[in-house]
Design a protein around this motif. Sequence first.
Motif, short mmCIF file in Angstrom:
data_model
loop_
_atom_site.label_atom_id
_atom_site.label_comp_id
_atom_site.label_asym_id
_atom_site.label_seq_id
_atom_site.Cartn_x
_atom_site.Cartn_y
_atom_site.Cartn_z
N ASP A 133 -2.68 -3.20 -36.10
CA ASP A 133 -1.50 -3.74 -35.41
C ASP A 133 -1.85 -4.98 -34.59
O ASP A 133 -1.51 -5.09 -33.41
CB ASP A 133 -0.87 -2.68 -34.52
CG ASP A 133 0.53 -3.08 -34.04
OD1 ASP A 133 1.18 -3.89 -34.74
OD2 ASP A 133 0.96 -2.61 -32.96
N ASP A 134 -2.54 -5.93 -35.24
CA ASP A 134 -2.98 -7.15 -34.56
C ASP A 134 -2.62 -8.35 -35.43
O ASP A 134 -3.45 -8.84 -36.21
CB ASP A 134 -4.49 -7.10 -34.32
CG ASP A 134 -4.98 -8.25 -33.44
OD1 ASP A 134 -4.24 -9.22 -33.26
OD2 ASP A 134 -6.12 -8.16 -32.93
N ASN A 167 -5.61 -5.71 -40.28
CA ASN A 167 -5.18 -6.15 -38.96
C ASN A 167 -3.66 -6.13 -38.84
O ASN A 167 -3.13 -5.81 -37.78
CB ASN A 167 -5.73 -7.53 -38.64
CG ASN A 167 -7.11 -7.49 -38.02
OD1 ASN A 167 -7.26 -7.36 -36.81
ND2 ASN A 167 -8.14 -7.58 -38.86
N THR A 211 -1.69 -4.07 -40.45
CA THR A 211 -1.19 -2.71 -40.61
C THR A 211 -1.89 -1.73 -39.68
O THR A 211 -1.37 -1.36 -38.63
CB THR A 211 -1.34 -2.26 -42.08
OG1 THR A 211 -2.71 -2.41 -42.50
CG2 THR A 211 -0.45 -3.11 -42.99
N ARG A 212 -3.10 -1.34 -40.04
CA ARG A 212 -3.81 -0.29 -39.30
C ARG A 212 -4.11 -0.67 -37.85
O ARG A 212 -3.95 0.14 -36.94
CB ARG A 212 -5.11 0.04 -40.03
CG ARG A 212 -5.98 1.04 -39.31
CD ARG A 212 -7.12 1.51 -40.19
NE ARG A 212 -8.04 2.37 -39.47
CZ ARG A 212 -8.90 3.19 -40.07
NH1 ARG A 212 -8.93 3.24 -41.38
NH2 ARG A 212 -9.72 3.93 -39.34
#
Length: 212
Positions: free
Chosen positions: A110-111, A105, A107-108
């Motif tokens: 973006d949360d 969340n 990194t990939r």
Amino acid sequence: MGSVGLLFVGAVLFINGAMLLGWVDATSAAPMNFFVGALQIITPTYLIFTANGDADTILSAAGLYLFAFTYLYVGLNLTFGLDGTGLGYFCLFVFVSALVYSGLNFTRLDDPGFGVIWLHWAFLWLLFFLVLGLKRESLSRYTGAVCAIQGWVTGWVPALLLLTGTYAALAVPLAVALAVFGVVVFGGLYVVMVRRAGHPDAPVAPDRHVAA
């Protein structure tokens, strides 16, 4: 659809926390675990089948099964009086998976909001492992308090933000607030409920059985 499931994850965490605190009878907590466990099977299955191969949607939905199987496992244990060791070691699996989902969340996906929320869940499932898998009964009431509080701050609050369309604008402030909240509140509760309770000069609480 996932936000609706999250709302009821908050409810079942609160009820299970209240059970560990001795406020709710174990058998009366079982139905909600079955209800939410079933919902958390239906929700990700629907999301995966309608994802049209979108990898990120499938990745996010797959994590919901971790909750589904936990709650169904809890419901079965409470209904049939089963030993909690197997559930405890499943919670160790969830703890490791939650750490991975937290990293994804941040990194990939973006949360950052759910990056911190998954860290909260990782901590809670680690406590479940310690209490159920390793039989650290001294942590039962502390785990109950953490569980009940997380029902509100990691379930109810973000679910309402998602349902009202305000989550995206508040994801970063929510991440910061939850990170600070977790360290301060859960750290303070540990001192009060575990460290101080184990001190020889601390008042002794009345003895009563708490079903885990």
